[in-house]
Design an enzyme around this catalytic site. Structure first.
Site, mmCIF file in Angstrom:
data_model
loop_
_atom_site.group_PDB
_atom_site.id
_atom_site.type_symbol
_atom_site.label_atom_id
_atom_site.label_comp_id
_atom_site.label_asym_id
_atom_site.label_seq_id
_atom_site.Cartn_x
_atom_site.Cartn_y
_atom_site.Cartn_z
ATOM 1 N N HIS A 260 -38.302 10.938 2.652
ATOM 2 C CA HIS A 260 -38.771 9.578 2.952
ATOM 3 C C HIS A 260 -39.938 9.620 3.935
ATOM 4 O O HIS A 260 -40.902 8.862 3.813
ATOM 5 C CB HIS A 260 -37.633 8.744 3.543
ATOM 6 C CG HIS A 260 -36.620 8.293 2.541
ATOM 7 N ND1 HIS A 260 -36.950 7.565 1.424
ATOM 8 C CD2 HIS A 260 -35.264 8.463 2.496
ATOM 9 C CE1 HIS A 260 -35.842 7.295 0.724
ATOM 10 N NE2 HIS A 260 -34.821 7.840 1.359
ATOM 11 N N HIS B 40 -33.518 15.330 2.068
ATOM 12 C CA HIS B 40 -33.700 14.055 1.355
ATOM 13 C C HIS B 40 -34.297 13.017 2.300
ATOM 14 O O HIS B 40 -35.247 12.306 1.944
ATOM 15 C CB HIS B 40 -32.357 13.569 0.823
ATOM 16 C CG HIS B 40 -32.406 12.221 0.179
ATOM 17 N ND1 HIS B 40 -32.492 12.036 -1.182
ATOM 18 C CD2 HIS B 40 -32.398 10.966 0.710
ATOM 19 C CE1 HIS B 40 -32.539 10.748 -1.454
ATOM 20 N NE2 HIS B 40 -32.473 10.072 -0.316
ATOM 21 N N GLU B 41 -33.757 12.941 3.511
ATOM 22 C CA GLU B 41 -34.290 11.986 4.484
ATOM 23 C C GLU B 41 -35.702 12.373 4.921
ATOM 24 O O GLU B 41 -36.556 11.503 5.131
ATOM 25 C CB GLU B 41 -33.355 11.907 5.701
ATOM 26 C CG GLU B 41 -31.948 11.410 5.384
ATOM 27 C CD GLU B 41 -31.939 10.053 4.703
ATOM 28 O OE1 GLU B 41 -32.795 9.209 5.033
ATOM 29 O OE2 GLU B 41 -31.075 9.830 3.825
ATOM 30 N N GLU C 146 -35.716 6.959 -4.131
ATOM 31 C CA GLU C 146 -34.640 7.940 -3.990
ATOM 32 C C GLU C 146 -34.855 9.148 -4.890
ATOM 33 O O GLU C 146 -34.488 10.276 -4.536
ATOM 34 C CB GLU C 146 -33.287 7.289 -4.303
ATOM 35 C CG GLU C 146 -32.846 6.249 -3.289
ATOM 36 C CD GLU C 146 -32.700 6.836 -1.894
ATOM 37 O OE1 GLU C 146 -32.006 7.862 -1.747
ATOM 38 O OE2 GLU C 146 -33.296 6.285 -0.962
#
Length: 288
Positions: free
Chosen positions: A131, A127-128, A176
């Site tokens: 980004h 998930h990070e 997100e």
């Protein structure tokens, strides 16, 4: 066997709301330059010192199992490997920092590691990485600086936090959704991503093994039905407009839907073909 998505591009999985919100922010010229010029150098050094002084840097020699999860996630998303730090903190959280041309890093709190299984930790890492893959860095950094500084430097943090516009919060909520998709592309099991969200909503090391994912999805549907009335829709808007993340049940529902979509299946098939083709051209099959 989980596959590496060689040649994966951010816009192939970017959520439409993220794209729309990012384009809206880009209508304000100078944001990018201002954040990097005014905050970039100071913030980068500040948080680098914080990481080195009060966190543990993950490597082949330090927490190698976590390092392996990081490397695998980077390979699957076709992204450069950032630094990863583990920080002692009782609040389950993870965040990333990246300025263009600088070494990005990810920080995961120990309480989050204790709450999740290894595969779920990899989903958080991915998930990070999402980004970074989507180049959310400049805008995301502004939000993270405000949130982190509020605890580390109360006066500065409050000023920065108050300066965040509703539009910035709306953007990060949309971003997100893209990063949840990146998590799914890395672990390639929607139940793993949804389980992370369930545990963030109401988990603990003691309760986590007892949680029921099916019941949590039913809960998400009940929340979604609130929009069927005008009052419910207004209350949901009021609840979320000051949040930096969409509520967990909606994120879980969104990833459940995307996992069943033709777009997700097409991505796996398309990049599997590229992966197999590259391996065959080299005269061998590669297993990760």
């Amino acid at each position: 066997m989980k596959q590496n998505l060689i040649g994966l591009k951010a816009n192939e999985f970017r959520h439409p709301l993220d794209l729309e919100a990012t384009q809206s922010l880009q209508q304000f010229p100078g944001w990018d330059v201002a954040v990097r010029t005014v905050l970039g150098g100071v913030a980068e050094q500040f948080f680098y010192l914080q990481n080195v002084a009060a966190s543990v840097k993950v490597s082949e020699k330090q927490l190698p199992d976590l390092h392996k999860l990081l490397i695998e996630a980077c390979q699957r998303l076709d992204v450069d490997v950032p630094e990863l730090y583990i920080k002692q903190n009782p609040a389950p959280n993870a965040y990333t920092f990246a300025m263009r041309g600088k070494q990005p890093f990810i920080v995961i709190h120990t309480s989050l590691v204790e709450l999740l299984t290894p595969e779920e930790i990899q989903a958080v890492i991915a998930h990070e990485l999402g980004h970074l893959k989507c180049e959310h860095g400049v805008y995301l950094t502004l939000v993270n600086i405000a949130v982190l500084a509020a605890g580390l430097l109360p006066n500065w943090g409050v000023i920065l936090a108050q300066s965040l516009q509703d539009q910035m919060l709306e953007w990060i909520r949309c971003a997100e959704f893209s990063c949840d998709r990146a998590a799914l592309l890395a672990v390639q099991d929607p139940k793993v991503v949804m389980s992370v969200l369930m545990k963030l909503a109401g988990g603990s090391p003691t309760l986590a093994p007892q949680l029921n994912l099916g019941a949590f999805i039913d809960q998400a549907r009940a929340y979604d039905q609130m929009s069927e009335t005008q009052l419910g829709d207004l209350l949901k808007t009021a609840q979320t407009q000051q949040l930096s993340h969409p509520v967990p049940v909606i994120r879980a529902q969104a990833i459940d839907r995307w996992a069943s979509s033709p777009q997700y299946q097409r991505l796996l098939e398309q990049h599997q073909s590229s992966y197999n083709g590259e391996a065959m051209q080299k005269g061998k099959w590669r297993n990760w």
